[in-house]
Design an enzyme around this catalytic site. Sequence first.
Site, PDB file in Angstrom:
ATOM      1  CG  ASP A   7       6.494  -5.118   7.108  1.00 22.74           C
ATOM      2  OD1 ASP A   7       6.097  -4.501   5.848  1.00 22.74           O
ATOM      3  OD2 ASP A   7       6.255  -6.174   7.078  1.00 22.74           O
ATOM      4  CG  ASP A   9       0.455  -8.244   6.015  1.00 24.68           C
ATOM      5  OD1 ASP A   9       0.315  -8.743   6.937  1.00 24.68           O
ATOM      6  OD2 ASP A   9       0.242  -8.809   4.892  1.00 24.68           O
TER       7      ASP A   9
HETATM    8  P1  B16 Z   1      -1.975  -4.014  -1.154  1.00 26.17           P
HETATM    9  P2  B16 Z   1       3.661  -5.022   4.166  1.00 26.17           P
HETATM   10  C1  B16 Z   1       2.541  -6.193   1.918  1.00 26.17           C
HETATM   11  O1  B16 Z   1       2.296  -5.077   3.178  1.00 26.17           O
HETATM   12  C2  B16 Z   1       1.989  -7.319   2.120  1.00 26.17           C
HETATM   13  O2  B16 Z   1       2.870  -8.055   2.868  1.00 26.17           O
HETATM   14  C3  B16 Z   1       1.793  -8.138   0.611  1.00 26.17           C
HETATM   15  O3  B16 Z   1       1.266  -9.320   0.805  1.00 26.17           O
HETATM   16  C4  B16 Z   1       0.710  -7.213  -0.212  1.00 26.17           C
HETATM   17  O4  B16 Z   1       1.057  -7.871  -1.387  1.00 26.17           O
HETATM   18  C5  B16 Z   1       1.430  -5.852  -0.299  1.00 26.17           C
HETATM   19  O5  B16 Z   1       1.424  -5.205   1.138  1.00 26.17           O
HETATM   20  C6  B16 Z   1       0.484  -4.864  -1.041  1.00 26.17           C
HETATM   21  O6  B16 Z   1      -0.668  -4.751  -0.429  1.00 26.17           O
HETATM   22  O7  B16 Z   1      -2.600  -5.013  -1.962  1.00 26.17           O
HETATM   23  O8  B16 Z   1      -2.850  -3.694   0.152  1.00 26.17           O
HETATM   24  O9  B16 Z   1      -1.515  -2.822  -1.565  1.00 26.17           O
HETATM   25  O10 B16 Z   1       4.282  -6.403   4.524  1.00 26.17           O
HETATM   26  O11 B16 Z   1       4.668  -4.290   3.041  1.00 26.17           O
HETATM   27  O12 B16 Z   1       3.194  -4.169   5.078  1.00 26.17           O
HETATM   28 MG    MG Z   2       5.637  -7.648   5.984  1.00 22.91          MG
END
Ligand code: B16
Ligand code: MG
Length: 210
Positions: A7, A9
């Site tokens: 993953d 974030d």
């Molecule tokens: P975006 P991950 C996720 O990343 C985030 O944790 C989440 O907070 C966010 O809403 C989602 O990506 C979508 O992100 O707006 O940049 O498309 O933890 O799956 O790497």
């Molecule tokens: Mg994450």
Amino acid sequence: MKAFIFDLDGVIVFTDKFHYQAWKKMADELGIYFDETINNRLRGVSRAESLEIILEKYEGEPLSGEIKAQMMEQKNRTYRELLATMTPDDVTEEVRETLKRLRERGHKLAIGSSSKNAGFILDKVGLTDAFDAVSDGNNITRSKPDPEVFVKAGEFLGVNPKECIVVEDAYAGIDAAKAAGMASVGIGDASGYEKADYRIETFGELLDIG
Ligand code: B16
Ligand code: MG
């Protein structure tokens, strides 16, 4: 395990503060209450689902799909301005070194992220070449806990799910790994999640698992 799927974030980088600032700006402008506790619920959740969670506090007239799309666009513009300030210093030496050593041991490495900004983030922090494949919000139609993002990552790598291990900070991500038939490692928030096959406190502990 032949492959590690990470993953992004909350595992490799920490952009929740930027998500918070960007959603907060949008919410303030519309007079919607939003705080860090609500922001915690957005971890690993798609952009559209994040907006729905934020709108639980919205008391105005129903919003059309078009307005919601504009709200997400506005949030994403602010978020990308903040992401643009990221540099290689936003990735710890421990993460960089562990990724390098896992690769030297012959493991394939992929990203499995819900974010549509994954490629941009990897570029800003100088990690694009650290991974053999990127499966992210741009190549999926269903978000975690659906296994799609990890199934695709395994396919991109050409590795059977049974030989993949997912590293996740979100409970929904651990559930998604299970549903994909993959092993899982909980870190950060998910380090206390009993459904994870392994639970670690620091990224470097991955070297004891692989
Ligand atoms: P975006 P991950 C996720 O990343 C985030 O944790 C989440 O907070 C966010 O809403 C989602 O990506 C979508 O992100 O707006 O940049 O498309 O933890 O799956 O790497
Ligand atoms: Mg994450």
